[in-house]
Write a protein that holds these residues in place. Structure first.
Motif, PDB file in Angstrom:
ATOM      1  N   THR A 196       0.808  -1.221   0.000  1.00 60.40           N
ATOM      2  CA  THR A 196       0.000   0.000   0.000  1.00 60.40           C
ATOM      3  C   THR A 196       0.838   1.267   0.000  1.00 60.40           C
ATOM      4  OG1 THR A 196      -0.137   0.133   2.421  1.00 60.40           O
ATOM      5  CG2 THR A 196      -1.806  -1.210   1.288  1.00 60.40           C
ATOM      6  N   GLY A 197       2.122   1.151   0.293  1.00 55.17           N
ATOM      7  CA  GLY A 197       2.981   2.329   0.375  1.00 55.17           C
ATOM      8  C   GLY A 197       2.888   3.037   1.712  1.00 55.17           C
ATOM      9  N   ARG A 198       2.350   2.352   2.727  1.00 52.68           N
ATOM     10  CA  ARG A 198       2.202   3.017   4.025  1.00 52.68           C
ATOM     11  C   ARG A 198       3.546   3.311   4.680  1.00 52.68           C
ATOM     12  NH1 ARG A 198       0.125   2.298   9.689  1.00 52.68           N
ATOM     13  NH2 ARG A 198      -1.381   4.000   9.910  1.00 52.68           N
ATOM     14  N   ASP A 199       4.584   2.574   4.322  1.00 55.49           N
ATOM     15  CA  ASP A 199       5.909   2.882   4.869  1.00 55.49           C
ATOM     16  C   ASP A 199       6.343   4.281   4.455  1.00 55.49           C
ATOM     17  OD1 ASP A 199       6.096   2.089   2.220  1.00 55.49           O
ATOM     18  OD2 ASP A 199       8.009   1.050   2.472  1.00 55.49           O
TER      19      ASP A 199
ATOM     20  N   ARG B 190      -3.157  -0.170   5.992  1.00 51.53           N
ATOM     21  CA  ARG B 190      -2.162  -1.191   6.292  1.00 51.53           C
ATOM     22  C   ARG B 190      -1.991  -2.176   5.141  1.00 51.53           C
ATOM     23  NH1 ARG B 190      -4.101  -3.392  12.080  1.00 51.53           N
ATOM     24  NH2 ARG B 190      -5.939  -3.838  10.815  1.00 51.53           N
ATOM     25  N   CYS B 191      -0.791  -2.680   5.038  1.00 51.53           N
ATOM     26  CA  CYS B 191      -0.492  -3.709   4.043  1.00 51.53           C
ATOM     27  C   CYS B 191      -1.054  -5.044   4.532  1.00 51.53           C
ATOM     28  CB  CYS B 191       1.020  -3.805   3.836  1.00 51.53           C
ATOM     29  SG  CYS B 191       1.544  -5.168   2.789  1.00 51.53           S
TER      30      CYS B 191
ATOM     31  N   ARG C 276       6.257  -2.762  10.844  1.00 52.20           N
ATOM     32  CA  ARG C 276       5.135  -3.616  11.244  1.00 52.20           C
ATOM     33  C   ARG C 276       4.544  -3.207  12.591  1.00 52.20           C
ATOM     34  NH1 ARG C 276       4.913 -10.164  10.714  1.00 52.20           N
ATOM     35  NH2 ARG C 276       2.876 -10.486  11.688  1.00 52.20           N
ATOM     36  N   GLU C 277       5.385  -2.881  13.552  1.00 52.28           N
ATOM     37  CA  GLU C 277       4.876  -2.545  14.883  1.00 52.28           C
ATOM     38  C   GLU C 277       4.046  -1.266  14.889  1.00 52.28           C
ATOM     39  OE1 GLU C 277       7.786  -0.602  17.698  1.00 52.28           O
ATOM     40  OE2 GLU C 277       9.219  -1.507  16.285  1.00 52.28           O
ATOM     41  N   PHE C 278       4.236  -0.414  13.865  1.00 51.89           N
ATOM     42  CA  PHE C 278       3.441   0.817  13.799  1.00 51.89           C
ATOM     43  C   PHE C 278       2.121   0.603  13.072  1.00 51.89           C
ATOM     44  CE2 PHE C 278       7.869   2.115  14.154  1.00 51.89           C
ATOM     45  CZ  PHE C 278       7.796   3.052  15.163  1.00 51.89           C
ATOM     46  N   CYS C 279       1.963  -0.538  12.431  1.00 52.76           N
ATOM     47  CA  CYS C 279       0.736  -0.833  11.690  1.00 52.76           C
ATOM     48  C   CYS C 279      -0.133  -1.857  12.404  1.00 52.76           C
ATOM     49  CB  CYS C 279       1.068  -1.347  10.288  1.00 52.76           C
ATOM     50  SG  CYS C 279       1.813  -0.117   9.201  1.00 52.76           S
ATOM     51  N   PHE C 280       0.499  -2.771  13.148  1.00 45.54           N
ATOM     52  CA  PHE C 280      -0.246  -3.856  13.775  1.00 45.54           C
ATOM     53  C   PHE C 280       0.002  -3.836  15.289  1.00 45.54           C
ATOM     54  CE2 PHE C 280       0.267  -5.031   9.386  1.00 45.54           C
ATOM     55  CZ  PHE C 280      -0.941  -5.620   9.059  1.00 45.54           C
TER      56      PHE C 280
END
Length: 313
Positions: free
Chosen positions: A59-62, A299-300, A309-313
């Motif tokens: 998704t490019g959320r990074d 989120r991807c 990952r820790e900032f998305c999940f």
């Protein structure tokens, strides 16, 4: 890693290069038309090629987290190791060229020993980089990188010397400059200004083969289809600066199989076609829009080993 085999040269000469002549590239997608086509960036935002071409986060959320939320995460162990291998090649090739320019062709007989003497310094520097990272690599990981660097350095020294000796044996009268351009016809870490295309003004292409005007990009992970975007981005920038067509890219995959005396190198040659050029521009526009409008893309669904990952999940 940037020396091609005889089979690869035949593939380029008999297959890919003729194919580029037959298919052609749309003028609107040539880098030199950045000012009057869709290549012109939508926003006044400069991004590195690696960030535009990075599709590990679907998704490019990074990108959103880095630029909008200002989230900073340490480099992974794999990223630091890859950086070390890149830097080793960026040092080795210019060192060989400098020695010949400084000492003349008489130094060539001693070149293997001189270059191998530099290996210990390269390993010390690599260990310092590993020790300064935030993830605290294990002693086993540090030893693995050192062993791999030793294999890579030794292998590339043999390729450099072999190429130099081949041309010395072929030509009786050869200047230092001509020898280097024949035997080592590529520029490593070639600096490019990507401002015309909305890209960083301090880009570094891993290698440009000046003999065939071919862009090479080095990867140390598993093969992915979007890896071709990196060489494509550098090709567009090169065209925008010098108005010289770059039609072929090469992604070089470097790995180190266990109990194998040399690194394993696989090369993916491809035509920098209209489709892959369009793909790169779409990725650039999408990520610039994401930053400009501060839009969270969500989120991807398959985060895998994503550093964010820790900032998305």
């Amino acid at each position: 890693m940037y020396f091609f085999s005889e089979e690869e040269r035949k593939y380029l000469l008999k297959k890919l290069i003729p194919s580029t002549r037959e298919r052609g590239i749309a003028e609107d997608l040539r880098g030199w038309n950045w000012h009057c086509s869709e290549l012109s960036p939508p926003h006044d935002i400069l991004m590195p090629v690696w960030e535009v071409s990075d599709r590990y986060c679907e998704t490019g959320r990074d990108t959103y987290l880095r630029h909008v939320q200002k989230v900073s995460v340490p480099a992974s162990e794999e990223m630091v190791a890859g950086r070390i291998y890149h830097q080793a090649m960026a040092e080795l090739y210019p060192t060989a060229k400098r020695l010949i320019y400084k000492e003349g062709m008489s130094i060539c007989a001693e070149l293997p020993g001189i270059l191998m003497e530099r290996l210990d310094d390269a390993i010390v520097e690599a260990n310092e980089q590993l020790s300064q990272t935030k993830f605290s690599p294990s002693a086993e990981a540090g030893q693995s990188v050192s062993d791999n660097l030793r294999k890579l350095w030794s292998f590339e020294v043999s390729r450099i010397v072999s190429s130099i000796f081949a041309y010395l044996a072929k030509y009786k009268y050869l200047s230092d400059d001509s020898l280097i351009n024949h035997a080592l016809p590529f520029v490593v870490e070639h600096k490019l200004d990507g401002k015309y295309l909305g890209l960083s003004r301090n880009l570094s292409a891993d290698a440009i083969n000046m003999g065939g005007m071919l862009i090479c990009d080095l990867k140390t992970g598993q093969k992915r289809d979007f890896h071709r975007l990196s060489a494509t981005g550098y090709a567009l920038v090169y065209e925008s600066l010098y108005e010289v067509p770059i039609n072929i890219g090469c992604t070089v995959y470097l790995s180190f199989p266990k109990n194998h005396p040399t690194p394993h190198i696989e090369r993916d040659f491809f035509i920098i076609s209209d489709e892959v050029r369009q793909w790169f521009i779409e990725e650039r526009d999408s990520k610039q829009d994401l930053i400009f409008y501060e839009r969270d893309p969500g989120r991807c669904p398959n985060p895998g080993s994503c550093r964010y990952r820790e900032f998305c999940f």
